[in-house]
Motif scaffolding. Structure first.
Motif, PDB file in Angstrom:
ATOM      1  N   ASP A 109       0.860  -1.177   0.000  1.00 53.59           N
ATOM      2  CA  ASP A 109       0.000   0.000   0.000  1.00 53.59           C
ATOM      3  C   ASP A 109       0.901   1.232   0.000  1.00 53.59           C
ATOM      4  OD1 ASP A 109      -1.664   2.151   0.620  1.00 53.59           O
ATOM      5  OD2 ASP A 109      -3.003   0.924   1.843  1.00 53.59           O
ATOM      6  N   ALA A 110       1.134   1.805  -1.188  1.00 49.16           N
ATOM      7  CA  ALA A 110       2.061   2.929  -1.313  1.00 49.16           C
ATOM      8  C   ALA A 110       1.569   4.149  -0.549  1.00 49.16           C
ATOM      9  CB  ALA A 110       2.261   3.278  -2.789  1.00 49.16           C
ATOM     10  N   GLU A 111       0.244   4.350  -0.513  1.00 47.39           N
ATOM     11  CA  GLU A 111      -0.297   5.515   0.185  1.00 47.39           C
ATOM     12  C   GLU A 111      -0.023   5.435   1.688  1.00 47.39           C
ATOM     13  OE1 GLU A 111      -1.963   3.920  -2.285  1.00 47.39           O
ATOM     14  OE2 GLU A 111      -1.562   5.573  -3.680  1.00 47.39           O
ATOM     15  N   ARG A 112      -0.150   4.250   2.251  1.00 45.62           N
ATOM     16  CA  ARG A 112       0.100   4.065   3.679  1.00 45.62           C
ATOM     17  C   ARG A 112       1.562   3.743   3.970  1.00 45.62           C
ATOM     18  NH1 ARG A 112      -4.196  -0.284   5.638  1.00 45.62           N
ATOM     19  NH2 ARG A 112      -3.088   0.063   7.608  1.00 45.62           N
ATOM     20  N   GLY A 113       2.320   3.427   2.908  1.00 43.51           N
ATOM     21  CA  GLY A 113       3.726   3.110   3.085  1.00 43.51           C
ATOM     22  C   GLY A 113       3.957   1.814   3.824  1.00 43.51           C
ATOM     23  N   LYS A 114       3.049   0.832   3.630  1.00 45.71           N
ATOM     24  CA  LYS A 114       3.160  -0.431   4.343  1.00 45.71           C
ATOM     25  C   LYS A 114       2.810  -1.602   3.435  1.00 45.71           C
ATOM     26  CE  LYS A 114       2.020   1.301   8.974  1.00 45.71           C
ATOM     27  NZ  LYS A 114       1.101   1.160  10.137  1.00 45.71           N
ATOM     28  N   VAL A 115       3.368  -2.749   3.776  1.00 44.99           N
ATOM     29  CA  VAL A 115       2.950  -4.006   3.166  1.00 44.99           C
ATOM     30  C   VAL A 115       1.865  -4.596   4.062  1.00 44.99           C
ATOM     31  CG1 VAL A 115       3.627  -6.363   2.578  1.00 44.99           C
ATOM     32  CG2 VAL A 115       5.175  -4.461   2.065  1.00 44.99           C
ATOM     33  N   ILE A 116       0.721  -4.928   3.477  1.00 52.34           N
ATOM     34  CA  ILE A 116      -0.388  -5.512   4.225  1.00 52.34           C
ATOM     35  C   ILE A 116      -0.394  -7.010   3.950  1.00 52.34           C
ATOM     36  CG2 ILE A 116      -2.835  -5.340   4.767  1.00 52.34           C
ATOM     37  CD1 ILE A 116      -1.299  -2.703   5.013  1.00 52.34           C
ATOM     38  N   TYR A 117      -0.270  -7.812   5.010  1.00 54.39           N
ATOM     39  CA  TYR A 117      -0.145  -9.266   4.875  1.00 54.39           C
ATOM     40  C   TYR A 117      -1.357  -9.963   5.474  1.00 54.39           C
ATOM     41  CZ  TYR A 117       1.444 -14.020   5.914  1.00 54.39           C
ATOM     42  OH  TYR A 117       1.543 -15.383   6.015  1.00 54.39           O
ATOM     43  N   PHE A 118      -1.791 -11.038   4.814  1.00 55.85           N
ATOM     44  CA  PHE A 118      -2.948 -11.810   5.258  1.00 55.85           C
ATOM     45  C   PHE A 118      -2.564 -13.284   5.377  1.00 55.85           C
ATOM     46  CE2 PHE A 118      -4.180  -8.169   2.846  1.00 55.85           C
ATOM     47  CZ  PHE A 118      -5.262  -7.623   3.520  1.00 55.85           C
ATOM     48  N   GLY A 119      -2.905 -13.874   6.504  1.00 56.74           N
ATOM     49  CA  GLY A 119      -2.628 -15.288   6.703  1.00 56.74           C
ATOM     50  C   GLY A 119      -2.090 -15.529   8.098  1.00 56.74           C
ATOM     51  N   GLY A 122       1.316 -19.750  12.288  1.00 56.45           N
ATOM     52  CA  GLY A 122       1.863 -19.832  13.630  1.00 56.45           C
ATOM     53  C   GLY A 122       2.429 -18.512  14.112  1.00 56.45           C
ATOM     54  N   GLY A 123       1.784 -17.408  13.703  1.00 61.45           N
ATOM     55  CA  GLY A 123       2.251 -16.091  14.113  1.00 61.45           C
ATOM     56  C   GLY A 123       3.365 -15.533  13.249  1.00 61.45           C
ATOM     57  N   ARG A 124       3.774 -16.281  12.220  1.00 62.02           N
ATOM     58  CA  ARG A 124       4.854 -15.837  11.341  1.00 62.02           C
ATOM     59  C   ARG A 124       4.310 -15.452   9.972  1.00 62.02           C
ATOM     60  NH1 ARG A 124       8.072 -19.694   9.692  1.00 62.02           N
ATOM     61  NH2 ARG A 124       6.683 -21.406  10.250  1.00 62.02           N
ATOM     62  N   ILE A 125       5.074 -14.652   9.254  1.00 61.54           N
ATOM     63  CA  ILE A 125       4.770 -14.340   7.862  1.00 61.54           C
ATOM     64  C   ILE A 125       5.313 -15.474   6.999  1.00 61.54           C
ATOM     65  CG2 ILE A 125       5.217 -12.713   5.979  1.00 61.54           C
ATOM     66  CD1 ILE A 125       5.543 -10.539   8.099  1.00 61.54           C
ATOM     67  N   HIS A 126       4.575 -15.846   5.972  1.00 63.51           N
ATOM     68  CA  HIS A 126       5.071 -16.895   5.083  1.00 63.51           C
ATOM     69  C   HIS A 126       6.440 -16.475   4.547  1.00 63.51           C
ATOM     70  CE1 HIS A 126       5.538 -19.559   1.670  1.00 63.51           C
ATOM     71  NE2 HIS A 126       4.551 -20.300   2.149  1.00 63.51           N
ATOM     72  N   PRO A 127       7.439 -17.359   4.608  1.00 63.97           N
ATOM     73  CA  PRO A 127       8.802 -16.961   4.233  1.00 63.97           C
ATOM     74  C   PRO A 127       8.940 -16.443   2.805  1.00 63.97           C
ATOM     75  CG  PRO A 127       8.630 -19.348   4.574  1.00 63.97           C
ATOM     76  CD  PRO A 127       7.388 -18.744   5.119  1.00 63.97           C
TER      77      PRO A 127
END
Length: 270
Positions: A109-119, A122-127
């Motif tokens: 999200d360039a406007e917010r300056g963040k990567v938004i992740y879904f999933g 076990g509390g981790r981001i998919h590698p």
């Protein structure tokens, strides 16, 4: 080689099937979202991704109007990333899908300056998505959504292909730097899988620029990292020449976009 013939055929078969599948919406989708809905139209994937993204689906789709080459991960997942045509550095998205329904996705999200992740892994981001997200720099907002099929990823054994020697790795890095840039190439582990992909990228550039004759082409292309390492000087000279040509520099730019994720995931051993 990581992208073995059978594995590549499996990925291609999936993508062909997906592109021919119907879209989700009853109404005709917009031009911005048509490619995404077609891509995710395979049996099961479309519902899994829609359920995961929920009200973020449209924002995700708007960042997915062009795609890179799909990557078959070592654990059997399919990784695919895309971007908004003409703006890959500001509007991009990626997802990983498994045949058992596990799905993970993210968009920048360039406007917010963040990567938004879904999933939820076990509390981790998919590698694979974590590797992809690094190119954008900002922190990642994680939206945890449990999937009944979700479970921790296994750690598959690494391949046993002969590893490039330190000297070979220096030559491979020179080729990577000529296609992308020195800063990116310096971060990558020049393992056998990365070298094999460099061979594919080199061949694509040569095929795309077949009419370019201002610089001699590297002779006798063969698959595999050894050819790239042994022919590094001529490859770098050729790629540099093509990159400076107004007409043919698109061959290098397109190959770099299409294969960046594959290179980064191979470097990370995913």
């Amino acid at each position: 080689m990581r992208v073995r013939k059978l594995a590549l055929n499996a990925v291609c078969a999936l993508i062909v099937y997906v592109f021919m599948a119907p879209c989700w919406a009853a109404d005709t989708p917009s031009g911005q979202t048509r490619l995404l809905t077609d891509t995710l139209g395979s049996a099961g994937a479309k519902q899994d991704v829609r359920q995961l993204l929920d009200d973020h689906h449209d924002a995700f789709g708007e960042n997915f109007t062009a795609t890179a080459n799909p990557v078959l991960l070592k654990d059997g997942g399919i990784f695919l990333d895309g971007w908004r045509v003409g703006d890959p550095g500001q509007h991009a998205a990626a997802f990983v899908h498994y045949v058992d329904g596990r799905t993970y996705a993210a968009y920048f999200d360039a406007e917010r300056g963040k990567v938004i992740y879904f999933g939820d892994l076990g509390g981790r981001i998919h590698p694979a998505i974590e590797v992809w997200a690094r190119r954008f720099g900002p922190p990642v907002d994680v939206i945890l959504k449990a999937n009944p099929a979700a479970r921790a990823l296994a750690n598959p054994p690494r391949g046993t292909a002969a590893a490039p020697s330190p000297g070979n790795q220096v030559e491979l890095r020179k080729v990577a730097a000529s296609i992308w840039n020195g800063s990116l190439a310096a971060r990558w582990d020049m393992n056998a899988e990365v070298g094999d992909i460099l061979g594919i990228v080199t061949h694509e550039i040569m095929e795309c620029s077949v009419a370019f004759s201002l610089v001699p082409k590297p002779a006798g292309w063969v698959p595999g990292w050894l050819y790239v390492a042994e022919s590094a000087l001529s490859i770098v000279t050729y790629v540099t020449g093509v990159s400076k040509d107004r007409q043919y520099k698109a061959c290098v730019n397109t190959a770099a976009l299409n294969w960046r994720s594959a290179i980064e995931l191979a470097s990370a051993g995913i």
